[in-house]
Design a protein around this motif. Structure first.
Motif, PDB file in Angstrom:
ATOM      1  N   THR A   1      40.070  27.179  45.751  1.00  0.00           N
ATOM      2  CA  THR A   1      39.451  28.350  45.141  1.00  0.00           C
ATOM      3  C   THR A   1      39.820  29.581  45.958  1.00  0.00           C
ATOM      4  OG1 THR A   1      37.593  27.011  44.387  1.00  0.00           O
ATOM      5  CG2 THR A   1      37.272  29.393  44.412  1.00  0.00           C
TER       6      THR A   1
ATOM      7  N   GLN B   1      39.228  33.760  46.129  1.00  0.00           N
ATOM      8  CA  GLN B   1      38.537  34.952  45.633  1.00  0.00           C
ATOM      9  C   GLN B   1      39.464  36.146  45.833  1.00  0.00           C
ATOM     10  OE1 GLN B   1      35.100  37.076  47.521  1.00  0.00           O
ATOM     11  NE2 GLN B   1      34.021  36.092  45.811  1.00  0.00           N
TER      12      GLN B   1
ATOM     13  N   SER C   1      40.321  40.340  44.946  1.00  0.00           N
ATOM     14  CA  SER C   1      39.829  41.660  44.547  1.00  0.00           C
ATOM     15  C   SER C   1      40.992  42.489  44.042  1.00  0.00           C
ATOM     16  CB  SER C   1      39.220  42.412  45.722  1.00  0.00           C
ATOM     17  OG  SER C   1      38.090  41.762  46.211  1.00  0.00           O
TER      18      SER C   1
ATOM     19  N   ILE D   1      36.144  41.683  41.300  1.00  0.00           N
ATOM     20  CA  ILE D   1      36.361  40.465  42.085  1.00  0.00           C
ATOM     21  C   ILE D   1      36.377  39.283  41.124  1.00  0.00           C
ATOM     22  CG2 ILE D   1      35.407  38.933  43.839  1.00  0.00           C
ATOM     23  CD1 ILE D   1      34.162  41.406  45.147  1.00  0.00           C
TER      24      ILE D   1
ATOM     25  N   ASP E   1      37.196  34.830  40.916  1.00  0.00           N
ATOM     26  CA  ASP E   1      37.496  33.561  41.576  1.00  0.00           C
ATOM     27  C   ASP E   1      38.513  32.816  40.722  1.00  0.00           C
ATOM     28  OD1 ASP E   1      35.750  33.905  43.733  1.00  0.00           O
ATOM     29  OD2 ASP E   1      34.065  33.041  42.640  1.00  0.00           O
TER      30      ASP E   1
END
Length: 137
Positions: free
Chosen positions: A73, A75, A77, A86, A88
């Motif tokens: 995973t 994340q 931006s 943002i 995921d």
């Protein structure tokens, strides 16, 4: 009579040739691919900043039999001078590796292509890097 038919055929050929030269070519979006570590930033699509906020990798190591394949995973931006978003992105078992991000009036398609190095490949001391593709509209 033969001259007028020849003239009509000649004009037709010229018009068809001219029309073919004006064929509309589709606008292709700009696609930028970046490999970034956690905290790494890169300018994409002109004025947009891409940043990797976190990488969590629980994928089953290479050459190991696992009950669950695991997932990576990331994340991400995306931001410009006015706003940010943002998302995921996930590779593996519950893959959601593509997201559309809207900043103002522009829409960007963000795709997680890979996370390297893959667990168990003998390069575990190397920092994780996310390979992210951004398609600019």
């Amino acid at each position: 009579m033969l001259q007028s038919q020849s003239l009509v055929i000649l004009v037709f050929i010229v018009l068809v040739s001219y029309a073919n030269s004006l064929s509309i070519k589709p606008i292709r979006p700009i696609i930028e691919e970046q490999g970034l570590r956690i905290g790494g930033t890169q300018r994409v699509c002109g004025d947009v900043e891409l940043q990797i906020n976190s990488i969590q990798d629980s994928r089953c190591p290479a050459n190991v039999m696992c009950i669950w394949a695991g997932q990576a995973t990331v994340q991400v931006s995306l931001s410009n001078k006015v706003t940010s978003s943002i998302v995921d992105l996930v590779l593996g078992a519950a893959a959601i590796n593509v997201a559309e991000v809207t900043l103002g009036t522009n829409v960007y398609t963000v795709t997680l292509k890979n996370v390297v190095p893959y667990p168990g490949t003998g390069m575990n001391n190397k920092p994780k890097e996310a390979i992210v593709e951004v398609m600019c509209s």
